[in-house]
Enzyme design. Sequence first.
Site, short mmCIF file in Angstrom:
data_model
loop_
_atom_site.label_atom_id
_atom_site.label_comp_id
_atom_site.label_asym_id
_atom_site.label_seq_id
_atom_site.Cartn_x
_atom_site.Cartn_y
_atom_site.Cartn_z
CE LYS A 39 -4.21 -0.69 2.17
NZ LYS A 39 -5.17 -0.64 2.94
CG PHE B 108 -19.23 11.66 12.36
CD1 PHE B 108 -20.65 10.51 12.68
CD2 PHE B 108 -19.02 12.32 12.75
CE1 PHE B 108 -20.87 10.13 14.41
CE2 PHE B 108 -19.30 11.96 14.54
CZ PHE B 108 -19.69 11.19 15.17
CG LEU B 109 -14.96 10.80 6.43
CD1 LEU B 109 -13.70 10.52 5.93
CD2 LEU B 109 -15.19 12.09 6.41
CG ASN C 98 -22.44 4.87 11.24
OD1 ASN C 98 -22.30 5.64 11.40
ND2 ASN C 98 -21.66 3.78 10.98
CG PHE D 47 -29.46 7.53 5.07
CD1 PHE D 47 -29.36 8.99 5.05
CD2 PHE D 47 -29.22 7.05 5.78
CE1 PHE D 47 -27.68 8.49 4.96
CE2 PHE D 47 -27.44 6.79 5.11
CZ PHE D 47 -27.11 7.27 4.62
CB CYS E 55 -19.93 1.92 8.23
SG CYS E 55 -18.73 2.68 7.44
CE LYS F 196 -16.29 -2.17 10.40
NZ LYS F 196 -15.59 -1.65 11.84
C1 UGA Z 1 -21.57 5.36 6.59
C2 UGA Z 1 -22.10 6.52 7.47
O1 UGA Z 1 -23.09 7.34 6.71
C3 UGA Z 1 -21.17 7.80 8.04
O2 UGA Z 1 -22.09 8.96 8.59
C4 UGA Z 1 -20.18 6.67 8.78
O3 UGA Z 1 -18.99 7.73 8.64
C5 UGA Z 1 -19.70 5.90 7.63
O4 UGA Z 1 -20.88 4.48 7.88
C6 UGA Z 1 -19.12 4.96 8.57
O5 UGA Z 1 -18.87 4.40 10.02
O6 UGA Z 1 -17.93 4.78 7.62
P1 UGA Z 1 -21.27 4.69 4.45
O7 UGA Z 1 -20.63 3.32 4.79
O8 UGA Z 1 -19.74 5.25 3.80
O9 UGA Z 1 -20.94 5.72 5.62
O10 UGA Z 1 -22.95 5.00 3.28
P2 UGA Z 1 -23.93 5.44 3.49
O11 UGA Z 1 -23.70 6.88 2.56
O12 UGA Z 1 -24.51 5.55 4.71
O13 UGA Z 1 -25.11 3.79 3.01
C7 UGA Z 1 -24.88 2.93 3.42
C8 UGA Z 1 -25.57 1.72 2.92
O14 UGA Z 1 -27.04 2.12 3.45
C9 UGA Z 1 -25.72 2.06 1.29
O15 UGA Z 1 -25.79 0.44 1.25
C10 UGA Z 1 -26.74 2.42 0.95
O16 UGA Z 1 -27.63 1.72 -0.30
C11 UGA Z 1 -27.55 2.03 2.20
N1 UGA Z 1 -28.75 3.60 2.30
C12 UGA Z 1 -28.98 4.64 2.28
C13 UGA Z 1 -30.39 3.09 1.68
O17 UGA Z 1 -30.24 1.77 1.41
N2 UGA Z 1 -31.18 4.23 1.63
C14 UGA Z 1 -30.45 5.39 1.97
O18 UGA Z 1 -31.68 6.18 2.19
C15 UGA Z 1 -29.37 5.34 2.27
#
Ligand code: UGA
Length: 434
Positions: free
Chosen positions: A35, A152-153, A212, A253, A264, A267
Amino acid sequence: MKITVVGTGYVGLVTGACFAEVGHDVMCVDNDESKIAMLRRMEMPIYEIGLQELVERNVAGKRLHFTTSIEEGTDFAEVIFIAVGTPPGYRGEANLSYVEQVGRTVAEHMTSYRLLVEKSTVPVNTGMQLKRTITKYIEGGLDFDVASNPEFLREGTAIEDAFQPDRIVIGVESERAAKLLREVYDPIVKKSGCEFLVMNIASAELTKHASNSFLAMKISYINAVSRVCELAGADVEQVAHGMGLDSRIGQKFLNAGVGYGGSCFPKDVDAFIHLSDQLGYDFQLLKEVQRINQNQREHMLQKIKHELWVMQDKTIAILGLAFKPGTDDLRQAPSLYFVPQLIEARAKLKLWDPIASDNFKKLYPDLTYCDDILDCAKDADMVLILTEWPEVRDLDLKKLKKAMAVPVVMDGRNVFDPAEMHRLGFIYHSMGRP
Ligand code: UGA
């Protein structure tokens, strides 16, 4: 200000590059030599929008450095962020061996005060355990602090999120640690105007878990509502819109579909259930959140089986392999549920994804991968949408229909309008809509 970031995954690398961009001098450490070699060649080990340019600019500006040596990282800066992986253990608890290892190595090599900041998502009390580890291995009674600074990214918008956070949360035990972290975040707080919240370590750790899990619960809630909508002849998109206009609920959401994936939510919900259990609370609500999420995938599979009747030798074009748009990440992606099920049913699969195909090929090298959506859909008996990529949203539907052998679209992300699809002559199934 000098900062060390240990771990160059999605969180560590983005965090390090963003700290450099706001003017800090940053050393990124990873024990994975390949990496670090890639990063030194300016090749990104992960895909994240804007990351390549950010890293190139800050390496050229001599504000971003890479090393495999944690000793060098320990010498480099007073503030050391820990952003190493915390993969799930066999019962859902987070595996903290990498976090412990970093704590131990820093303790063995530090020669003056250090502040260790956990950025990885960790169970409550990891801060306390980290402190115990450091105390055990440190020499000569040196002073140190631990702190929590949950991340929270979101993947796909991580850089934007880093510069425009809704809030920055830090958990500390001393004024010295709070002051150092204020200094780290000062440029971002000033530019974005976000809140900088200081609390104790356990509260900061819990803020991440609770956030989360709440978002996952919101998704499962709307998915459960979508099932009732199907039974009642209602449209979940309209229901969600009507709900979301209530400012206490909000529009975000509330997208129904084949459920949440990624590294995320699955898990973290698991880990929160596990840690609550350990503390003596049975978090039934979150167990139901998980069950609903899994059930959405099974429900879509039933719809596919019902529509195709005999699956053997039917050609299914799968659009989207990544767990969400904007990333090449496959962790807990719906595609990893559907593909093996459809292979077992002896369907013929054609796959399309603009970024994640190479990662998928490592797992399924013998499947047919297409660069173009319409090539993928050509002669298909069914199109199955699993990721709402912009390329899918922008599809020329007339061309799509022409390309397919039978115009059946199973939409796991509610991308298209059912009325429009029927008007164009598609047999169209989505989630929670008539
Ligand atoms: C999530 C959180 O949103 C971040 O704030 C957090 O920092 C991150 O986890 C982490 O703990 O590192 P992420 O997993 O990158 O971020 O993606 P999201 O955009 O939150 O989506 C997560 C899942 O939910 C995806 O599979 C998405 O398709 C699904 N989703 C999201 C839905 O099925 N419906 C929705 O309305 C929104």
